[in-house]
Design an enzyme around this catalytic site. Structure first.
Site, PDB file in Angstrom:
ATOM      1  N   GLN A  81      17.431  57.341  39.652  1.00  0.00           N
ATOM      2  CA  GLN A  81      16.952  58.169  38.548  1.00  0.00           C
ATOM      3  C   GLN A  81      17.996  59.158  38.049  1.00  0.00           C
ATOM      4  OE1 GLN A  81      12.712  59.045  40.371  1.00  0.00           O
ATOM      5  NE2 GLN A  81      12.804  59.720  38.255  1.00  0.00           N
ATOM      6  N   HIS A  82      17.813  59.536  36.792  1.00  0.00           N
ATOM      7  CA  HIS A  82      18.428  60.704  36.163  1.00  0.00           C
ATOM      8  C   HIS A  82      19.886  60.536  35.739  1.00  0.00           C
ATOM      9  CE1 HIS A  82      14.870  62.351  37.874  1.00  0.00           C
ATOM     10  NE2 HIS A  82      15.371  62.645  39.048  1.00  0.00           N
ATOM     11  N   ASP A 244      13.914  54.612  40.538  1.00  0.00           N
ATOM     12  CA  ASP A 244      13.741  54.121  41.910  1.00  0.00           C
ATOM     13  C   ASP A 244      12.434  54.581  42.542  1.00  0.00           C
ATOM     14  OD1 ASP A 244      14.617  56.763  42.059  1.00  0.00           O
ATOM     15  OD2 ASP A 244      16.389  56.306  43.265  1.00  0.00           O
TER      16      ASP A 244
END
EC number: 2.7.1.17
Length: 499
Positions: A81-82, A244
């Protein structure tokens, strides 16, 4: 002929792929490839997206060589993520991707929050705070530090979006992963014009966002050249995919209220499915959307197996020896307590905190107690996160435990006793890759007109290991309730130093 589905899980350390037989539920093939990492003392943590693609090519080549590739009907992708992948107008990567663990962007977090009118205003606007791990600060970092690259920016993609872009040529995303950017309104399930304007008042960023689709929608079919390369049919669909944690929720069957997934990795996560937004006014909880069409309230702690790994290294022990020593110590580690903030802490928000050992005496300063205190301290940290979820109305009926620490029978029992809740462990450990494959089944079947529910698919494909469960022991639950209060008191006492 069996219908097969590939699940890809592209994490920070490497990429995993599995092939799921949708008829039998068996995993027919799997493969793994590692990633390198760019890092320095400033907090920079970056990766070249080309490394992810090379890893995907490797694992896809391996798994398709082990099965009848012509039977593959869909591919799903889970990604860390991110992370921020900047593309130019031609779809070329402008610079290495800044990752979730890059903390060089804390100045930009403060700047965005200030321009929004403070932390409370941010939570009111998007349901989340602007954390250093989220994408927003990384985009502003590019604007502040590399203006020429920012001028070239045409598309902002997250890591799993970029792998989908490679597979299909389409620039799209879905609500689950998008909700971790900090410029996405989780309640309205759409981009936040207010935060985007705070990031860049010129209006440029709105033009850089990918198309937003629902989680049960496919991206597109695999590009012809890749289909030929891996022996796939021309109509293989790529599902929306997700971050994820969102995809691991699917891979653990966490798609209905009551189930909580906890991950005992280097860091820890604890999250649950919700049918409506769960927003924390205090900003401790990440109020994500799920990749299953709902919401995924989540807590992240920074210190779980890092505590046991460091203890092993100091004592010169392996994992088996650490578990044996910890079991000898018994509940409470003889009075030794670890506040496990080795990497600072995200929940509670103490980024500059350090770890502390408390309660040491000549009689209890033993390897056994140090090993047990490492496990208990990390579990108390996750318990803090569970209490945040409970405060916001999320009440678990069972804990589905994943991650490296979940392999320990003792640690599973400690979690059951500290949480006061039954613990189960999925048979398939690769929750991210399995979840990605299950989501691909869902997207392909719905694209074909079938009114299939994701919960029915997870019930079919996600099973629990009956031999790896743990029930709370009443006597231990009572003792740990007292110890947890002491843990909270220790944390409160150390806040002045750890702030």
């Amino acid at each position: 002929m069996s219908q097969l589905y590939i699940g890809i899980d592209s994490g920070t350390q490497g990429t995993k792929a599995v092939v799921l037989d949708s008829d039998s539920g068996e995993i027919l093939a799997e493969a793994y490839a590692t990633h390198a990492l760019l890092e320095d003392s400033t907090g920079l943590r970056e990766q070249d997206p080309a490394w992810w693609i090379a890893a995907c090519e490797q694992v896809l080549g391996e798994v398709t060589s082990k099965v009848d590739a012509a039977s593959i009907r869909g591919i799903g992708v889970s990604g860390q993520q991110h992370g921020f992948v900047p593309l130019d107008v031609d779809g070329n990567v402008i610079r290495p991707a800044k990752l979730w663990c890059d903390t060089a962007t804390t100045e930009q977090c403060a700047s965005i929050t200030e321009k929004m009118g403070g932390p409370e205003a941010v939570v009111n606007a998007i349901g989340n705070s602007v954390a250093a791990g989220f994408t927003a600060s990384k985009v502003v970092w590019l604007k502040d530090n590399e203006p020429e690259n920012y001028e070239r920016l045409a598309t902002i993609l997250l890591p799993h979006d970029y792998i989908n872009f490679w597979l299909t040529g389409e620039r799209k995303t879905e609500c689950g992963d998008a909700s971790g950017t900090a410029y996405f309104d989780v309640a309205k399930r759409g981009w936040s014009e207010e935060v985007l304007a705070a990031m860049d008042p010129s209006g440029k960023l709105a033009e850089c966002l990918p198309e937003l689709i629902e989680s049960d929608q496919p991206i597109e079919v695999v590009q012809p050249e890749l289909a030929r390369k891996f022996g796939l049919a021309a109509d293989v669909l790529v599902s929306s995919g997700g971050g994820d944690n969102m995809i691991a929720a699917i891979g653990t069957g966490n798609v209905a209220p009551g189930v909580v997934t906890a991950s005992l990795g280097t860091s820890g996560t604890i999250y649950a499915h919700a049918d409506k937004p769960v927003i924390d006014p205090k900003g401790e909880l990440a109020a994500f959307c799920s990749s299953a069409g709902g919401w995924l309230p989540l807590i992240c702690t920074m210190n779980v197996t890092v505590a046991t790994e460091l203890t092993k290294a100091v004592l010169g022990k392996d994992t088996v020896e650490l578990n044996a020593l910890a079991e000898k110590a018994g509940v409470g580690a003889g009075g030794v307590m670890l506040l496990p903030y080795f990497n600072g802490e995200r929940t509670p928000a103490l980024p500059g905190a350090t770890a502390s050992l408390h309660g040491l005496t000549p009689g209890n300063y033993t390897p056994e107690n140090l090993c047990r205190a490492a496990m208990e301290g990390a579990t108390f940290g996750l318990k803090y996160g569970l209490d945040v979820l409970k405060r916001l109305g999320v009440n678990p009926t069972e804990i589905r435990l994943v991650g490296g620490g979940a392999k320990s029978k003792l640690w599973r029992q400690i979690v059951a006793d500290v949480f006061g809740c039954p613990v189960v462990r999925p048979v398939v450990e690769e929750a991210g890759a399995l979840g990605a494959a299950i989501q691909a089944v869902w997207c392909v079947q719905r694209a074909g007109g079938a009114d299939v529910a994701l919960a029915d698919l997870t019930a079919q494909y996600v099973t629990m290991d009956a031999s790896a469960g743990a029930m709370p022991v009443a006597e231990h639950v009572e003792k740990y309730a007292d110890l947890y209060e002491k843990y909270l008191a220790l944390d409160a006492a150390m806040r002045t130093l750890n702030a």
